[in-house]
Design a protein around this motif. Structure first.
Motif, PDB file in Angstrom:
ATOM      1  N   UNK A   2      43.199  40.041  52.812  1.00 59.51           N
ATOM      2  CA  UNK A   2      42.936  41.150  51.886  1.00 59.51           C
ATOM      3  C   UNK A   2      44.006  41.227  50.805  1.00 59.51           C
ATOM      4  N   UNK A   3      45.267  41.037  51.202  1.00 53.50           N
ATOM      5  CA  UNK A   3      46.358  41.039  50.223  1.00 53.50           C
ATOM      6  C   UNK A   3      46.194  39.898  49.225  1.00 53.50           C
ATOM      7  N   UNK A   4      45.855  38.705  49.725  1.00 52.96           N
ATOM      8  CA  UNK A   4      45.629  37.552  48.839  1.00 52.96           C
ATOM      9  C   UNK A   4      44.477  37.827  47.875  1.00 52.96           C
ATOM     10  N   UNK A   5      43.410  38.409  48.397  1.00 54.34           N
ATOM     11  CA  UNK A   5      42.245  38.703  47.565  1.00 54.34           C
ATOM     12  C   UNK A   5      42.595  39.714  46.481  1.00 54.34           C
ATOM     13  N   UNK A   6      43.370  40.735  46.821  1.00 55.13           N
ATOM     14  CA  UNK A   6      43.802  41.721  45.835  1.00 55.13           C
ATOM     15  C   UNK A   6      44.629  41.050  44.740  1.00 55.13           C
ATOM     16  N   UNK A   7      45.546  40.173  45.145  1.00 55.90           N
ATOM     17  CA  UNK A   7      46.374  39.437  44.186  1.00 55.90           C
ATOM     18  C   UNK A   7      45.504  38.580  43.259  1.00 55.90           C
ATOM     19  N   UNK A   8      44.557  37.853  43.844  1.00 59.40           N
ATOM     20  CA  UNK A   8      43.699  36.972  43.041  1.00 59.40           C
ATOM     21  C   UNK A   8      42.796  37.761  42.094  1.00 59.40           C
ATOM     22  N   UNK A   9      42.298  38.904  42.547  1.00 59.37           N
ATOM     23  CA  UNK A   9      41.476  39.748  41.664  1.00 59.37           C
ATOM     24  C   UNK A   9      42.295  40.242  40.481  1.00 59.37           C
ATOM     25  N   UNK A  10      43.549  40.635  40.750  1.00 60.39           N
ATOM     26  CA  UNK A  10      44.426  41.073  39.665  1.00 60.39           C
ATOM     27  C   UNK A  10      44.694  39.959  38.681  1.00 60.39           C
ATOM     28  N   UNK A  11      44.932  38.752  39.185  1.00 60.12           N
ATOM     29  CA  UNK A  11      45.174  37.603  38.329  1.00 60.12           C
ATOM     30  C   UNK A  11      43.939  37.300  37.481  1.00 60.12           C
ATOM     31  N   UNK A  12      42.764  37.353  38.095  1.00 62.06           N
ATOM     32  CA  UNK A  12      41.526  37.088  37.354  1.00 62.06           C
ATOM     33  C   UNK A  12      41.331  38.118  36.249  1.00 62.06           C
ATOM     34  N   UNK A  13      41.688  39.352  36.504  1.00 62.20           N
ATOM     35  CA  UNK A  13      41.572  40.406  35.491  1.00 62.20           C
ATOM     36  C   UNK A  13      42.517  40.130  34.333  1.00 62.20           C
ATOM     37  N   UNK A  14      43.728  39.688  34.619  1.00 62.46           N
ATOM     38  CA  UNK A  14      44.681  39.343  33.556  1.00 62.46           C
ATOM     39  C   UNK A  14      44.149  38.206  32.690  1.00 62.46           C
ATOM     40  N   UNK A  15      43.569  37.209  33.322  1.00 70.30           N
ATOM     41  CA  UNK A  15      43.016  36.070  32.576  1.00 70.30           C
ATOM     42  C   UNK A  15      41.876  36.551  31.673  1.00 70.30           C
ATOM     43  N   UNK A  16      41.021  37.426  32.181  1.00 71.16           N
ATOM     44  CA  UNK A  16      39.922  37.951  31.363  1.00 71.16           C
ATOM     45  C   UNK A  16      40.440  38.740  30.174  1.00 71.16           C
ATOM     46  N   UNK A  17      41.486  39.522  30.387  1.00 74.49           N
ATOM     47  CA  UNK A  17      42.071  40.307  29.290  1.00 74.49           C
ATOM     48  C   UNK A  17      42.674  39.388  28.235  1.00 74.49           C
ATOM     49  N   UNK A  18      43.305  38.311  28.646  1.00 75.88           N
ATOM     50  CA  UNK A  18      43.867  37.353  27.694  1.00 75.88           C
ATOM     51  C   UNK A  18      42.772  36.674  26.894  1.00 75.88           C
ATOM     52  N   UNK A  19      41.646  36.380  27.538  1.00 72.47           N
ATOM     53  CA  UNK A  19      40.527  35.744  26.836  1.00 72.47           C
ATOM     54  C   UNK A  19      39.927  36.671  25.782  1.00 72.47           C
ATOM     55  N   UNK A  20      39.958  37.973  26.034  1.00 71.46           N
ATOM     56  CA  UNK A  20      39.420  38.938  25.084  1.00 71.46           C
ATOM     57  C   UNK A  20      40.336  39.114  23.878  1.00 71.46           C
ATOM     58  N   UNK A  21      41.618  38.904  24.080  1.00 75.99           N
ATOM     59  CA  UNK A  21      42.598  39.145  23.011  1.00 75.99           C
ATOM     60  C   UNK A  21      42.573  38.075  21.951  1.00 75.99           C
TER      61      UNK A  21
END
Length: 65
Positions: A46-65
Motif C-alpha cells: 500500500x505504501x509503494x502504491x501510494x508513492x507510485x500514484x504520487x509519482x504518476x501525478x507529478x509526471x502528469x502535471x509536468x506533461x501539462x505544463x
C-alpha cells in the motif's frame, strides 16, 4: 469487497485472537506469525502504491505544463 486496510486490520485481529492458543492440538503461533507477515506485506505494498500514484501525478502535471 474489503479494502486492503480492512484486510490488514482483520489479519492483525485474528492473529491477536489466536496468539498462544491451541486449535485441535496445534499451537497457532506459526499461523499468527504468517498472518502478521501478510499484514506487514500488504501495508508495504500500500505504501509503494501510494508513492507510485504520487509519482504518476507529478509526471502528469509536468506533461501539462
Amino acid at each position: 469487497m474489503a479494502s486492503s486496510r480492512q484486510i490488514v486490520n482483520d489479519l492483525r485481529a485474528q492473529a491477536a485472537a489466536l496468539d498462544g492458543r491451541h486449535v485441535q492440538g496445534s499451537m497457532m503461533d506459526g499461523a499468527c506469525r504468517s498472518m502478521r507477515r501478510g499484514a506487514d506485506e500488504i501495508e508495504r505494498l500500500l505504501d509503494d502504491l501510494t508513492y507510485l500514484r504520487g509519482f504518476a501525478e507529478l509526471v502528469r502535471e509536468e506533461d501539462r505544463a
